[in-house]
Design a protein around this motif. Structure first.
Motif, PDB file in Angstrom:
ATOM      1  N   GLY A  42      28.277  19.138  24.102  1.00  0.00           N
ATOM      2  CA  GLY A  42      26.908  18.549  22.637  1.00  0.00           C
ATOM      3  C   GLY A  42      26.498  18.127  22.755  1.00  0.00           C
ATOM      4  O   GLY A  42      25.667  17.561  21.728  1.00  0.00           O
ATOM      5  N   LEU A  43      27.684  16.669  22.991  1.00  0.00           N
ATOM      6  CA  LEU A  43      27.321  15.339  22.627  1.00  0.00           C
ATOM      7  C   LEU A  43      26.184  14.174  23.349  1.00  0.00           C
ATOM      8  O   LEU A  43      26.149  14.780  24.517  1.00  0.00           O
ATOM      9  CB  LEU A  43      28.463  14.459  22.605  1.00  0.00           C
ATOM     10  CG  LEU A  43      29.681  15.354  22.112  1.00  0.00           C
ATOM     11  CD1 LEU A  43      31.204  14.639  22.491  1.00  0.00           C
ATOM     12  CD2 LEU A  43      29.702  15.522  19.989  1.00  0.00           C
ATOM     13  N   PRO A  44      25.788  13.231  22.770  1.00  0.00           N
ATOM     14  CA  PRO A  44      24.823  12.239  22.895  1.00  0.00           C
ATOM     15  C   PRO A  44      25.751  11.708  24.517  1.00  0.00           C
ATOM     16  O   PRO A  44      26.969  11.426  24.193  1.00  0.00           O
ATOM     17  CB  PRO A  44      24.951  11.118  22.226  1.00  0.00           C
ATOM     18  CG  PRO A  44      24.715  12.383  21.066  1.00  0.00           C
ATOM     19  CD  PRO A  44      25.331  13.539  21.090  1.00  0.00           C
ATOM     20  N   ALA A  45      25.130  11.356  25.654  1.00  0.00           N
ATOM     21  CA  ALA A  45      25.895  11.251  27.249  1.00  0.00           C
ATOM     22  C   ALA A  45      25.417   9.947  28.359  1.00  0.00           C
ATOM     23  O   ALA A  45      23.864  10.325  28.160  1.00  0.00           O
ATOM     24  CB  ALA A  45      26.959  12.460  27.582  1.00  0.00           C
ATOM     25  N   PHE A  62      21.586  15.873  37.324  1.00  0.00           N
ATOM     26  CA  PHE A  62      22.164  16.503  36.889  1.00  0.00           C
ATOM     27  C   PHE A  62      23.276  15.817  37.537  1.00  0.00           C
ATOM     28  O   PHE A  62      24.666  17.123  37.620  1.00  0.00           O
ATOM     29  CB  PHE A  62      22.195  18.214  36.841  1.00  0.00           C
ATOM     30  CG  PHE A  62      23.090  18.859  35.728  1.00  0.00           C
ATOM     31  CD1 PHE A  62      22.486  18.585  34.638  1.00  0.00           C
ATOM     32  CD2 PHE A  62      24.104  19.504  35.742  1.00  0.00           C
ATOM     33  CE1 PHE A  62      22.635  19.082  33.750  1.00  0.00           C
ATOM     34  CE2 PHE A  62      24.558  19.507  35.126  1.00  0.00           C
ATOM     35  CZ  PHE A  62      24.252  19.520  33.544  1.00  0.00           C
ATOM     36  N   GLY A  63      23.682  14.843  37.301  1.00  0.00           N
ATOM     37  CA  GLY A  63      24.683  14.285  37.434  1.00  0.00           C
ATOM     38  C   GLY A  63      26.225  14.185  36.453  1.00  0.00           C
ATOM     39  O   GLY A  63      26.140  15.331  35.349  1.00  0.00           O
ATOM     40  N   LEU A  64      27.540  13.494  36.323  1.00  0.00           N
ATOM     41  CA  LEU A  64      28.413  13.824  35.482  1.00  0.00           C
ATOM     42  C   LEU A  64      28.134  13.477  34.032  1.00  0.00           C
ATOM     43  O   LEU A  64      28.733  14.460  33.400  1.00  0.00           O
ATOM     44  CB  LEU A  64      29.301  13.154  36.152  1.00  0.00           C
ATOM     45  CG  LEU A  64      30.559  13.429  35.225  1.00  0.00           C
ATOM     46  CD1 LEU A  64      31.350  14.142  35.138  1.00  0.00           C
ATOM     47  CD2 LEU A  64      31.455  11.801  35.600  1.00  0.00           C
ATOM     48  N   ALA A  65      27.684  12.248  33.104  1.00  0.00           N
ATOM     49  CA  ALA A  65      27.335  12.705  31.789  1.00  0.00           C
ATOM     50  C   ALA A  65      25.933  13.922  31.656  1.00  0.00           C
ATOM     51  O   ALA A  65      26.126  14.013  30.587  1.00  0.00           O
ATOM     52  CB  ALA A  65      26.090  11.349  31.905  1.00  0.00           C
ATOM     53  N   CYS A  66      24.816  14.049  32.682  1.00  0.00           N
ATOM     54  CA  CYS A  66      24.201  15.226  32.095  1.00  0.00           C
ATOM     55  C   CYS A  66      25.495  15.914  31.454  1.00  0.00           C
ATOM     56  O   CYS A  66      25.332  16.904  30.754  1.00  0.00           O
ATOM     57  CB  CYS A  66      23.584  15.710  33.305  1.00  0.00           C
ATOM     58  SG  CYS A  66      21.892  14.150  33.085  1.00  0.00           S
ATOM     59  N   HIS A  67      26.363  17.041  32.846  1.00  0.00           N
ATOM     60  CA  HIS A  67      26.987  17.961  32.736  1.00  0.00           C
ATOM     61  C   HIS A  67      28.229  17.987  31.823  1.00  0.00           C
ATOM     62  O   HIS A  67      27.808  18.374  30.743  1.00  0.00           O
ATOM     63  CB  HIS A  67      28.138  17.858  34.251  1.00  0.00           C
ATOM     64  CG  HIS A  67      28.353  19.446  34.686  1.00  0.00           C
ATOM     65  ND1 HIS A  67      28.042  19.425  35.752  1.00  0.00           N
ATOM     66  CD2 HIS A  67      28.384  19.997  33.554  1.00  0.00           C
ATOM     67  CE1 HIS A  67      28.295  20.497  35.663  1.00  0.00           C
ATOM     68  NE2 HIS A  67      29.408  21.465  34.641  1.00  0.00           N
ATOM     69  N   LEU A  68      28.683  16.631  31.560  1.00  0.00           N
ATOM     70  CA  LEU A  68      29.587  16.536  30.054  1.00  0.00           C
ATOM     71  C   LEU A  68      28.844  16.623  28.814  1.00  0.00           C
ATOM     72  O   LEU A  68      29.104  16.917  28.038  1.00  0.00           O
ATOM     73  CB  LEU A  68      29.968  14.759  30.467  1.00  0.00           C
ATOM     74  CG  LEU A  68      31.651  14.913  30.981  1.00  0.00           C
ATOM     75  CD1 LEU A  68      31.887  13.690  31.506  1.00  0.00           C
ATOM     76  CD2 LEU A  68      32.738  15.560  30.742  1.00  0.00           C
ATOM     77  N   GLY A  69      27.440  16.227  28.633  1.00  0.00           N
ATOM     78  CA  GLY A  69      26.451  16.288  27.247  1.00  0.00           C
ATOM     79  C   GLY A  69      26.486  17.523  27.444  1.00  0.00           C
ATOM     80  O   GLY A  69      26.636  18.378  25.959  1.00  0.00           O
ATOM     81  N   VAL A  70      25.957  18.525  28.528  1.00  0.00           N
ATOM     82  CA  VAL A  70      25.690  19.929  27.584  1.00  0.00           C
ATOM     83  C   VAL A  70      27.068  20.751  27.848  1.00  0.00           C
ATOM     84  O   VAL A  70      26.975  21.422  26.646  1.00  0.00           O
ATOM     85  CB  VAL A  70      24.560  20.606  29.079  1.00  0.00           C
ATOM     86  CG1 VAL A  70      25.003  21.794  29.283  1.00  0.00           C
ATOM     87  CG2 VAL A  70      23.667  20.010  29.945  1.00  0.00           C
TER      88      VAL A  70
END
Length: 228
Positions: free
Chosen positions: A137-140, A126-134
């Motif tokens: 709600g955007l693909p990341a 659960f790195g930064l791209a996961c956190h921002l995606g959740v």
């Protein structure tokens, strides 16, 4: 753009890890991702000095590019301070508040977020791209300059050559050569995309240089904002 308020801000490493573990269940890591996103946003953060402890000044930048021409369509920058101590695996908590401020200022919602960092190629997946995606709600996706975790064999020397990034028996990302004979980058899924699509998008974003144009331009904008 809308950003979900899914957790209070942690004050300890234990609280931050618990947030990562809880939000990880919300990830959608293997859905078909955007093959030709109309717009792509790059996110990057620059720190003052050595980027030390809590309260260090920082600038977060978001640059939105046309997904086909790579023309800059919109820029947003926010200045703040590091909101969490430097703890390996919890780096997102230092940057997220200011990054989210920059994202909120966008006039239009991008089709893909490209982070200078990692997605599931992370000790708790659960790195930064996961956190921002959740939260958005955007693909990341995450595109790292070096590997944070995992082992790999060097990919072939040509642009597009790749090898799996492994953590034990699990594939957590891909080591992708974006320029002939140049060091590879480390691609991992964040949210609502798959690894093959993530790598295709990274290659589309690297027509001339090793790093994606999204990262290069967001890095420049954040540095300029911090210096100004």
């Amino acid at each position: 753009m809308e950003i979900r308020d899914l957790h209070p801000w942690p004050s300890t490493a234990e609280e931050a890890e618990a947030i990562q573990d809880r939000l990880r269940a919300m990830l959608e890591p293997d859905v078909p991702g955007p093959v030709r996103p109309r717009t792509v946003a790059g996110l990057d953060v620059s720190y003052a000095g050595d980027g030390g402890g809590v309260g260090t000044p920082l600038a977060a930048a978001v640059v939105v590019l046309d997904g086909t021409t790579l023309e800059v369509l919109e820029e947003s920058v926010a200045v703040g301070t590091a909101a969490f101590p430097y703890v390996p695996g919890l780096f997102a908590f230092r940057e997220l508040p200011t990054l989210l401020d920059a994202l909120r200022n966008l006039r239009a919602t991008p089709g893909l977020l490209v982070c200078d960092g990692f997605g599931v190629a992370h000790p708790r997946r659960f790195g930064l791209a996961c956190h921002l995606g959740v939260l958005t709600g955007l693909p990341a996706i995450g595109v790292g300059k070096t590997a944070f975790i995992g082992t790999y064999e060097q990919p072939g020397p040509r642009r597009g050559d790749s090898s799996p990034l492994m953590d034990g028996a699990e594939v957590v990302g891909r080591v992708l050569r974006t320029r002939d004979g140049v060091k590879p980058v480390f691609v991992s899924v964040g949210h609502r995309t798959d690894l093959d699509t993530a790598c295709r998008n990274v290659l589309a974003l690297t027509p001339e240089y090793r790093l994606p144009e999204t990262t290069r331009r967001a890095d420049r904008l954040s540095r300029e904002a911090l210096a100004g």
